[in-house]
Design a protein around this motif. Structure first.
Motif, PDB file in Angstrom:
ATOM      1  N   LEU A 182       0.773  -1.190   0.036  1.00  0.00           N
ATOM      2  CA  LEU A 182       0.072  -0.086  -0.072  1.00  0.00           C
ATOM      3  C   LEU A 182       0.912   1.190   0.125  1.00  0.00           C
ATOM      4  CD1 LEU A 182      -2.757  -0.857   2.470  1.00  0.00           C
ATOM      5  CD2 LEU A 182      -2.963  -0.906   0.441  1.00  0.00           C
ATOM      6  N   LYS A 189       2.425   7.700   2.487  1.00  0.00           N
ATOM      7  CA  LYS A 189       1.971   8.156   1.214  1.00  0.00           C
ATOM      8  C   LYS A 189       1.586   6.788   0.464  1.00  0.00           C
ATOM      9  CE  LYS A 189       3.886  12.605   0.741  1.00  0.00           C
ATOM     10  NZ  LYS A 189       5.086  13.442  -0.042  1.00  0.00           N
ATOM     11  N   PHE A 190       0.575   6.583  -0.188  1.00  0.00           N
ATOM     12  CA  PHE A 190       0.351   5.517  -0.995  1.00  0.00           C
ATOM     13  C   PHE A 190       1.343   5.146  -2.127  1.00  0.00           C
ATOM     14  CE2 PHE A 190      -4.093   6.634   0.467  1.00  0.00           C
ATOM     15  CZ  PHE A 190      -4.176   5.513   1.449  1.00  0.00           C
ATOM     16  N   SER A 193       0.247   0.784  -6.461  1.00  0.00           N
ATOM     17  CA  SER A 193      -0.739  -0.209  -6.683  1.00  0.00           C
ATOM     18  C   SER A 193      -1.993   0.014  -5.334  1.00  0.00           C
ATOM     19  CB  SER A 193      -0.382  -1.566  -6.475  1.00  0.00           C
ATOM     20  OG  SER A 193       0.358  -1.892  -5.093  1.00  0.00           O
ATOM     21  N   ALA A 194      -1.622   0.950  -4.605  1.00  0.00           N
ATOM     22  CA  ALA A 194      -2.771   1.208  -3.528  1.00  0.00           C
ATOM     23  C   ALA A 194      -4.101   1.602  -4.046  1.00  0.00           C
ATOM     24  CB  ALA A 194      -2.100   2.206  -2.595  1.00  0.00           C
ATOM     25  N   ASN A 195      -4.169   2.532  -5.046  1.00  0.00           N
ATOM     26  CA  ASN A 195      -5.603   3.021  -5.611  1.00  0.00           C
ATOM     27  C   ASN A 195      -6.542   1.504  -6.106  1.00  0.00           C
ATOM     28  OD1 ASN A 195      -7.247   4.708  -6.414  1.00  0.00           O
ATOM     29  ND2 ASN A 195      -6.777   4.443  -8.444  1.00  0.00           N
ATOM     30  N   GLN A 196      -6.082   0.599  -6.607  1.00  0.00           N
ATOM     31  CA  GLN A 196      -6.663  -0.549  -7.073  1.00  0.00           C
ATOM     32  C   GLN A 196      -6.970  -1.396  -6.152  1.00  0.00           C
ATOM     33  OE1 GLN A 196      -4.532  -2.768  -9.782  1.00  0.00           O
ATOM     34  NE2 GLN A 196      -6.209  -4.260 -10.170  1.00  0.00           N
ATOM     35  N   GLU A 197      -6.319  -1.486  -5.175  1.00  0.00           N
ATOM     36  CA  GLU A 197      -6.609  -2.237  -3.959  1.00  0.00           C
ATOM     37  C   GLU A 197      -7.464  -1.679  -3.035  1.00  0.00           C
ATOM     38  OE1 GLU A 197      -2.487  -3.047  -2.702  1.00  0.00           O
ATOM     39  OE2 GLU A 197      -2.346  -4.510  -4.434  1.00  0.00           O
ATOM     40  N   LEU A 198      -7.241  -0.355  -2.755  1.00  0.00           N
ATOM     41  CA  LEU A 198      -8.203   0.436  -1.755  1.00  0.00           C
ATOM     42  C   LEU A 198      -9.686   0.510  -2.384  1.00  0.00           C
ATOM     43  CD1 LEU A 198      -5.700   2.918   0.023  1.00  0.00           C
ATOM     44  CD2 LEU A 198      -6.732   0.851   0.722  1.00  0.00           C
ATOM     45  N   THR A 199      -9.569   0.473  -3.457  1.00  0.00           N
ATOM     46  CA  THR A 199     -11.012   0.579  -4.272  1.00  0.00           C
ATOM     47  C   THR A 199     -11.804  -0.682  -4.231  1.00  0.00           C
ATOM     48  OG1 THR A 199      -9.999   2.442  -5.900  1.00  0.00           O
ATOM     49  CG2 THR A 199     -12.308   1.383  -6.508  1.00  0.00           C
ATOM     50  N   TYR A 241      -9.176   7.459   2.600  1.00  0.00           N
ATOM     51  CA  TYR A 241      -9.422   7.102   1.443  1.00  0.00           C
ATOM     52  C   TYR A 241     -10.860   6.524   1.225  1.00  0.00           C
ATOM     53  CZ  TYR A 241      -8.243   5.277  -3.264  1.00  0.00           C
ATOM     54  OH  TYR A 241      -8.416   4.709  -4.540  1.00  0.00           O
ATOM     55  N   GLN A 245     -14.094   7.429  -0.872  1.00  0.00           N
ATOM     56  CA  GLN A 245     -14.886   6.406  -1.814  1.00  0.00           C
ATOM     57  C   GLN A 245     -16.164   5.946  -1.364  1.00  0.00           C
ATOM     58  OE1 GLN A 245     -13.233   4.284  -4.307  1.00  0.00           O
ATOM     59  NE2 GLN A 245     -12.031   6.042  -4.459  1.00  0.00           N
TER      60      GLN A 245
END
Lengths: 287, 110
Positions: A182, A189-190, A193-199, A241, A245
């Protein structure tokens, strides 16, 4: 009064003063009513109001936390909301019971009319129509519940592609994601690949309404104070985050544990990597 | 060169116009939706629900005005409206059940 008696009295007065200072505030009538109302249905397994019971429990937990934190005014407002949510859960449960009894009553009326060979076609047809409509409504609700569960399972399977997911008997569902996955090294700071996983995580959380705690953990590399701060910032970053979302801020909190809760041996590189993690805990329902 | 300037100006205008104004926060739209749902469920016509619907509308107005803790007022409006809507549904279910019970009793008596 003897010197000994005076001393004893002084100690007692001091103890009382200390106790008064430490005691939490008294719960408001709304919170008392909410706790009592919720306790009466805490063991219910009625699926018709499961979501509302969950919301009521979350609201009570929030009011309790605010009261324990000493913020009396906010606690009273939250208690008012909690009491409304408890009443709402009761009403939804009672309504489902009434609808089930309606179906049974209408079916009995149809059976009697038929057994008597009555030409009460209008009565029977009306009852049949009403029964059919109610049964269709119940079927639609059951289909919606099944569909929601299928979606939840699908989202959970997606999470398992990059997270370790464990149903813990004590804590509830624990979704554990490696810190390296993450975050950038030594940073809150992310990473890329963090965006995909946190989404994916946010999608799951919106399908599972349980109260959620985001926990930050580190290895023992660095000072305890630094690790504690880093874990807090990372946990809060994940929480923020998820809220952005669409996860309700009412149901989610964050906490950092630093290096205090390792799950593997910090003496090895692999162990330290496992200890650097974020655990998202879907809290088990408290009865 | 002149064409390039026009192109840059056009791009700048498009970029400037592309930023949409932020909508109302979700907690406020949730409260508005909850009040609308309660009204649609007939809460205004059911005495037990009416009081909660009125309280929901008052709290929603307070939230919209931005005075005090708007988010808390919106949460209160949502909770009051959800209870109002479900009380209205409960009232209808109970009336339907009473009607069916009366019909059953009449059939039994015949």
């Amino acid at each position: 009064m003897t010197t000994q008696t005076s001393k004893t009295l002084a100690v007692a007065v001091l103890a009382l003063a200390v106790l008064a200072g430490c005691s939490t505030l008294n719960p408001s009538p709304d919170l008392v009513a909410a706790r009592s109302g919720y306790a009466a249905m805490a063991n219910s397994t009625n699926p018709a109001n499961a979501a509302e019971r969950g919301q009521a429990q979350q609201a009570i937990n929030k009011a309790n936390a605010m009261l324990n934190g000493g913020n009396e005014q906010t606690a009273q407002q939250l208690a008012q909301i909690a009491n409304l949510k408890v009443q709402n859960a009761q009403v939804v449960g009672d309504t489902a019971d009434a609808e089930a009894r309606l179906v049974a009553t209408q079916n009995e009326a149809i059976s009697i009319a038929r057994a008597k060979g009555m030409a009460a076609a209008g009565v029977t047809a009306a009852a049949s129509a009403a029964t059919s409509a109610t049964q269709q409504q119940i079927s639609a609700e059951q289909a919606a519940i099944a569909n929601a569960e299928a979606q939840r399972q699908k989202a959970l399977n997606t999470l398992k592609l990059f997270a370790n997911v464990v149903e813990d008997k004590e804590r509830g569902l624990v979704i554990s994601i490696g810190g390296e996955t993450l975050f950038k090294t030594n940073s809150a700071k992310f990473g890329p690949s963090a965006n995909q996983e946190l989404t994916a995580l946010a999608v799951y959380l919106q399908l599972d309404p349980r109260p959620t705690v985001v926990e930050g953990h580190t290895s023992n590399t660095g000072t305890p104070a630094y690790n504690m701060k880093l874990s807090q910032e990372r946990a809060k970053g994940v929480m923020d985050y998820l809220i952005a979302q669409g996860v309700s801020p009412d149901r989610i909190t964050s906490v950092g544990f630093g290096e205090t809760r390792p799950i593997a041996d910090n003496k090895t590189k692999a162990g330290r990597a496992l200890n650097r993690r974020v655990d998202v805990v879907m809290v088990k329902a408290v009865k | 060169m002149r064409h390039l300037s026009k192109l840059i100006l056009a791009c700048a205008l498009i970029t400037g116009c592309a930023t949409a104004p932020a909508g109302p926060p979700k907690w406020l739209t949730d409260a508005q939706d909850a009040v609308a749902s309660a009204q649609a469920a007939g809460a205004a016509q059911v005495p037990a629900a009416q009081e909660h619907l009125q309280k929901a509308q008052t709290a929603l107005t307070a939230a919209q005005s931005g005075k005090g803790d708007a988010q808390m007022n919106a949460s209160l409006a949502t909770a009051e409206a959800q209870l109002a809507g479900n009380l209205a549904k409960q009232s209808k279910a109970q009336a339907d059940l009473q009607g069916a019970t009366d019909q059953l009793n009449r059939l039994k008596a015949q």
